[in-house]
Design a protein around this motif. Structure first.
Motif, PDB file in Angstrom:
ATOM      1  N   LEU A 150       0.842  -1.192   0.000  1.00 14.44           N
ATOM      2  CA  LEU A 150       0.000   0.000   0.000  1.00 14.44           C
ATOM      3  C   LEU A 150       0.879   1.245   0.000  1.00 14.44           C
ATOM      4  N   PRO A 151       0.306   2.419  -0.323  1.00 13.71           N
ATOM      5  CA  PRO A 151       1.071   3.656  -0.113  1.00 13.71           C
ATOM      6  C   PRO A 151       1.571   3.702   1.331  1.00 13.71           C
ATOM      7  N   LEU A 152       2.878   3.858   1.495  1.00 11.22           N
ATOM      8  CA  LEU A 152       3.500   3.661   2.801  1.00 11.22           C
ATOM      9  C   LEU A 152       4.486   4.777   3.110  1.00 11.22           C
ATOM     10  N   VAL A 153       4.406   5.299   4.336  1.00 12.42           N
ATOM     11  CA  VAL A 153       5.394   6.239   4.842  1.00 12.42           C
ATOM     12  C   VAL A 153       5.979   5.638   6.112  1.00 12.42           C
ATOM     13  N   SER A 185      14.525   2.383   2.937  1.00 11.54           N
ATOM     14  CA  SER A 185      13.158   2.354   3.432  1.00 11.54           C
ATOM     15  C   SER A 185      12.233   1.589   2.493  1.00 11.54           C
ATOM     16  N   LEU A 186      11.262   0.897   3.076  1.00 15.74           N
ATOM     17  CA  LEU A 186      10.219   0.245   2.290  1.00 15.74           C
ATOM     18  C   LEU A 186       9.244   1.253   1.715  1.00 15.74           C
ATOM     19  N   GLY A 187       9.188   2.432   2.340  1.00 12.99           N
ATOM     20  CA  GLY A 187       8.130   3.379   2.039  1.00 12.99           C
ATOM     21  C   GLY A 187       8.418   4.305   0.872  1.00 12.99           C
ATOM     22  N   ALA A 188       7.357   4.983   0.449  1.00 14.41           N
ATOM     23  CA  ALA A 188       7.483   6.004  -0.583  1.00 14.41           C
ATOM     24  C   ALA A 188       8.154   7.248  -0.022  1.00 14.41           C
ATOM     25  N   ALA A 189       8.146   7.385   1.307  1.00 14.36           N
ATOM     26  CA  ALA A 189       8.793   8.514   1.974  1.00 14.36           C
ATOM     27  C   ALA A 189       9.142   8.092   3.392  1.00 14.36           C
TER      28      ALA A 189
END
Length: 338
Positions: free
Chosen positions: A144-147, A156-160
């Motif tokens: 999913l969209p992840l921060v 990082s796994l996240g988009a930010a």
């Protein structure tokens, strides 16, 4: 205006404002600019306030294919810090019409059960602490969209990622204690495989290594008062001169160190200075009050949620780490022995 006994509708708002339902949708969906006048928009907003009208978010979200719900994944809520993170995140989410589901990893760190039959179907995005990153696999949150919070931006796994400047906090502690004249240090380190603890340990070691005549020992412990008590007792019983300053990864660990020092007849700060991290309520409850690195948990949560909302909107999140502050209290003083 007199309020109806039934829930007001957009048609009621339109009639009260003397506009079409389409205009009401544009104004309350904040898409009116360039389509209706400022005066008309204000008239619609005033009518909605007077009638007590609230948009039917469920119906709107169904049309948009979004639930307007995000998941906040944190370690088990054993300190008030993550409660502050939730407070800040939920405040920003509510301002933007989102709800927050709080999901503390049951074991603090490590795998967790999926709280939803299908996370992708139930959530728009995820905000997660790196301390609970393993839980993301169970909930498929990495799809999913992840921060990520307190996470290595490079891996990082996240988009930010949103981080506190925890390395600077460690350097502030080191500079303060070195300035007081301390040279023998003990680091009571959280035994948690997390980027945030690795960063502060490295920053502390590097800063102390740059000062001549310093020594640094590290004792690892679970994030509990009892664990810190046992780790500190073992370290203090080791041969050779005892440390004159104990640097703790957390205020709760500092409380355990206080107990260990008192059991050995050592006084804070006369014999040993002690520092913590977080500045939770416990820091001011200790005697003497604890010198600690203040982390703004609510701002951390706010920045994290704003970053996630930016990712969901296709915008670039705000960059830059959140500053931290060393709060000087009574637990640090010059060493009694050189």
């Amino acid at each position: 205006m007199a309020r109806s006994s039934t829930r007001p509708t957009s048609r009621d708002v339109a009639q009260a404002a003397g506009v079409s339902q389409a205009a009401v949708s544009l104004v309350l969906g904040d898409k009116w600019r360039g389509r209706v006048s400022e005066a008309t928009a204000e008239r619609v907003r005033e009518a909605a306030r007077d009638l007590g009208y609230r948009p039917n978010l469920a119906a709107r979200n169904l049309r948009l294919g979004r639930t307007r719900t995000v998941l906040l994944v944190v370690p088990a809520l054993t300190t008030e810090f993550f409660a502050g993170v939730y407070t800040g995140a939920a405040r920003v989410a509510a301002e933007n019409g989102f709800g927050v589901v709080l999901y503390p990893s049951p074991e603090g760190i490590g795998p967790a059960r999926d709280p939803f039959a299908s996370a992708q179907a139930a959530l728009d995005g995820v905000l997660a602490s790196s301390m609970a990153a393993d839980a993301l696999t169970a909930i498929r949150g990495d799809q999913l969209p992840l921060v990520m919070l307190d996470s290595d931006p490079a891996g990082s796994l996240g988009a930010a990622t949103v981080n506190l400047d925890i390395a600077d906090g460690a350097r502030q502690v080191a500079d303060h204690l070195l300035g007081l004249g301390h040279r023998r240090f003990l680091h009571i380190a959280a035994d948690i495989p997390s980027w945030t603890f690795e960063v502060r340990a490295r920053a502390l070691a590097d800063r102390l290594a740059a000062a001549p005549g310093t020594s640094l020992r590290t004792a690892r412990t679970p994030m509990t008062i009892e664990g810190a008590l046992a780790a500190a007792e073992t370290a203090l019983a080791a041969p050779g001169p005892h440390p004159t300053a104990v640097v703790c990864d957390d205020d709760k660990l500092a409380a355990g160190v206080y107990k260990a020092l008192r059991r050995r007849g050592l006084r804070v700060p006369d014999d040993v200075s002690v520092t913590g991290v977080d500045d939770i309520a416990l820091a001011a409850a200790l005697d003497p009050e604890l010198t600690t690195v203040r982390l703004d948990a609510e701002l951390f949560g706010e920045r994290g949620m704003r970053a996630l909302l930016a990712v969901l909107d296709g915008r670039t999140p705000q960059e830059g780490d959140i500053p931290v502050e060393l709060v000087l209290r009574g637990s640090t003083a010059p060493p009694s022995t050189p």
